[in-house]
Enzyme design. Structure first.
Site, PDB file in Angstrom:
ATOM      1  N   THR A 167      25.894  26.739  35.561  1.00  0.00           N
ATOM      2  CA  THR A 167      25.713  25.762  34.496  1.00  0.00           C
ATOM      3  C   THR A 167      26.927  25.815  33.581  1.00  0.00           C
ATOM      4  O   THR A 167      27.686  26.786  33.586  1.00  0.00           O
ATOM      5  CB  THR A 167      24.449  26.046  33.667  1.00  0.00           C
ATOM      6  OG1 THR A 167      24.528  27.391  33.157  1.00  0.00           O
ATOM      7  CG2 THR A 167      23.194  25.892  34.494  1.00  0.00           C
ATOM      8  N   LYS A 213      24.652  27.545  28.370  1.00  0.00           N
ATOM      9  CA  LYS A 213      24.399  28.988  28.262  1.00  0.00           C
ATOM     10  C   LYS A 213      25.608  29.676  27.617  1.00  0.00           C
ATOM     11  O   LYS A 213      26.172  29.169  26.660  1.00  0.00           O
ATOM     12  CB  LYS A 213      24.029  29.571  29.625  1.00  0.00           C
ATOM     13  CG  LYS A 213      22.761  28.945  30.237  1.00  0.00           C
ATOM     14  CD  LYS A 213      22.376  29.652  31.519  1.00  0.00           C
ATOM     15  CE  LYS A 213      21.068  29.118  32.090  1.00  0.00           C
ATOM     16  NZ  LYS A 213      21.193  27.773  32.695  1.00  0.00           N
ATOM     17  N   ARG A 260      25.344  20.510  28.392  1.00  0.00           N
ATOM     18  CA  ARG A 260      24.331  20.773  29.402  1.00  0.00           C
ATOM     19  C   ARG A 260      24.766  20.100  30.704  1.00  0.00           C
ATOM     20  O   ARG A 260      25.008  18.890  30.741  1.00  0.00           O
ATOM     21  CB  ARG A 260      22.969  20.258  28.962  1.00  0.00           C
ATOM     22  CG  ARG A 260      22.442  20.957  27.708  1.00  0.00           C
ATOM     23  CD  ARG A 260      20.967  20.712  27.495  1.00  0.00           C
ATOM     24  NE  ARG A 260      20.194  21.296  28.578  1.00  0.00           N
ATOM     25  CZ  ARG A 260      19.851  22.586  28.663  1.00  0.00           C
ATOM     26  NH1 ARG A 260      20.252  23.443  27.740  1.00  0.00           N
ATOM     27  NH2 ARG A 260      19.131  23.019  29.669  1.00  0.00           N
ATOM     28  N   TYR A 272      31.117   3.784  34.179  1.00  0.00           N
ATOM     29  CA  TYR A 272      30.462   4.068  35.458  1.00  0.00           C
ATOM     30  C   TYR A 272      31.547   4.504  36.434  1.00  0.00           C
ATOM     31  O   TYR A 272      32.561   3.814  36.597  1.00  0.00           O
ATOM     32  CB  TYR A 272      29.768   2.807  35.971  1.00  0.00           C
ATOM     33  CG  TYR A 272      28.535   3.041  36.800  1.00  0.00           C
ATOM     34  CD1 TYR A 272      28.301   4.251  37.443  1.00  0.00           C
ATOM     35  CD2 TYR A 272      27.585   2.030  36.948  1.00  0.00           C
ATOM     36  CE1 TYR A 272      27.166   4.460  38.198  1.00  0.00           C
ATOM     37  CE2 TYR A 272      26.440   2.217  37.703  1.00  0.00           C
ATOM     38  CZ  TYR A 272      26.233   3.436  38.330  1.00  0.00           C
ATOM     39  OH  TYR A 272      25.113   3.633  39.089  1.00  0.00           O
ATOM     40  N   GLU A 312      31.150   6.177  39.999  1.00  0.00           N
ATOM     41  CA  GLU A 312      30.706   6.773  41.253  1.00  0.00           C
ATOM     42  C   GLU A 312      31.922   7.124  42.113  1.00  0.00           C
ATOM     43  O   GLU A 312      32.863   6.345  42.221  1.00  0.00           O
ATOM     44  CB  GLU A 312      29.818   5.796  42.027  1.00  0.00           C
ATOM     45  CG  GLU A 312      28.423   5.636  41.453  1.00  0.00           C
ATOM     46  CD  GLU A 312      27.564   4.725  42.307  1.00  0.00           C
ATOM     47  OE1 GLU A 312      26.362   4.977  42.405  1.00  0.00           O
ATOM     48  OE2 GLU A 312      28.111   3.762  42.871  1.00  0.00           O
TER      49      GLU A 312
END
Length: 420
Positions: A231, A234, A240, A59, A61
């Site tokens: 992104t 692609k 992703r 985690y 943040e």
């Protein structure tokens, strides 16, 4: 141990056979059909390994050196590496690699520059604009006043005169250049000129071409746009996710718009996988890949036209092709279903100037397809001709689905999924 589709299924078989079966089924689907969805690609084993690494447990943040959790020294290094590689690859002052998707990257760009009720000029949805470019079903259409510009009915190209006229009339706070279905290069210098003339920010939504930009096969929006959203999948062939590029003057506003405004903890395994993808995209091999993507798309577009489809703009500069199957007696949605039954996987899309309202859902008469994934598999111009003949044969009714499916399976079997 690196986690590939095969090893992931092996691990799952002893723990969760139902999910293992789904992984096996998807692997088989990808290996036995043609992936022509313009927004999809195959990642490398190294990208998959990063996604399945212990970094998924952390985690984190906040940003490197300023986290809200302890124990972040390693993931700080991973994020700094991703940022350094992104800024070097694209020649940007600053990169934020935390957005979970292209849409959240666009949301953060709007949050950094706009306030609810501001006017934004963007490509109309029925002309190839994205949902984040003003769809009433999306946050963008609910929070901002979007004015759509369109494509020239004669050429299918962006109507520059209309863009300039609308910008002068509405004086938008921001202008968005970008599309999910526009096969030509956008003139970023023109959009910069109009933005400067009317006092607007310029936001480039480069989700589709950013991989070509990385390989030198498309012009970069970075020198022109205030913010570039993209992104990392692609053509870029990463995990992703999304990213934002900007100048040093907007770095703080962009970072605060991503965290804490639009999302909380970063997915550190995805951030590391982005670093892997940026490293791969900086190689000569990737540059050659992007050139082949464009060469394949041009051959595929030309042969589809020969087979009777109407190719929008008469061709493509990118990986993406938009075509109207009406001359073969069908519409986009019907064509997509018939092709899916034959193992040819692509999308239907809106076509401009068909008389419907300006929404992406209003008209799906067209087909949108791309060459990123099949090029990753090693296919070249000869295979593009085979694909075009198969596709048109199915739509004309010359090939029934079963026979076409056998031909598709044979072609796909020659080129296993994944980078060569």
């Amino acid at each position: 141990m690196p986690v590939t589709p095969a090893t992931a299924a092996d691990v799952l078989r002893g723990r969760d056979p139902e999910v293992a079966a789904l992984v096996d089924a998807e692997q088989d689907r990808q290996a036995s059909t043609l992936q022509l969805i313009a927004a999809e690609n195959f990642t490398s084993a190294a990208v998959l390994a990063a996604l399945g690494s212990p970094l998924a447990n952390k985690y984190a943040e906040g940003y490197p050196g300023a986290r809200h959790h302890g124990g972040c020294d390693v993931v700080d290094a991973a994020e700094r590496l991703a940022i350094d590689r992104a800024t070097t690859l694209f020649g940007a002052d600053h990169a934020n690699v935390q957005p979970h998707s292209g849409s959240t990257a666009v949301l953060a760009a709007y949050a950094a520059l706009l306030r609810p009720g501001d006017t934004v000029l963007a490509l109309g949805l029925s002309h190839g604009g994205h949902l984040t470019h003003g769809s009433p079903a999306n946050f963008s259409g609910r929070w901002f006043d979007f004015v759509p510009y369109g494509l020239d009915p004669a050429t299918g190209l962006v109507d520059h005169a209309q863009v300039r006229s609308l910008a002068r009339t509405y004086r938008p706070k921001a202008i968005v250049c970008g599309s999910i279905a526009y096969p030509r290069h956008l003139d970023h210098a023109f959009f910069r000129e109009v933005a400067d003339e009317t006092g607007a920010y310029l936001i480039a939504d480069a989700a589709h071409p950013i991989g070509l930009v990385a390989g030198g096969a498309a012009p970069s929006p970075v020198p022109y746009a205030d913010i570039v959203c993209a992104t990392t999948h692609k053509v870029l062939r990463g995990p992703r996710g999304g990213m934002i590029l900007c100048g040093a003057d907007l770095a703080g506003r962009v970072d605060r718009a991503v965290f804490p405004f639009t999302q909380a903890g970063a997915q550190m395994n995805a951030v590391a996988a982005k670093a892997v993808a940026f490293g791969e995209a900086a190689t000569p091999e990737f540059a050659a890949y992007t050139r082949q993507v464009v060469a394949n798309a041009r051959v595929l577009a030309a042969r589809l036209a020969e087979e009777g489809l109407t190719v929008v703009t008469g061709g493509t500069d990118t990986h993406l092709i938009t075509a109207d199957p009406a001359p073969l007696g069908t519409d986009g949605r019907t064509a997509r279903a018939r092709l899916a039954a034959a193992g040819i996987v692509l999308d239907c899309c809106a076509l401009p100037h068909t008389g419907g309202p300006d929404t992406a859902e209003a008209d799906v008469r067209g087909l949108r397809l791309g060459t990123a994934a099949v090029t990753t598999q090693g296919m070249a111009e000869k295979e593009m001709v085979r694909i075009a003949v198969l596709l048109a044969g199915v739509l004309r009714g010359d090939l029934d689905a079963r026979r076409a499916r056998d031909d598709v399976r044979e072609l796909a079997g020659e080129f296993p999924p994944g980078p060569r």
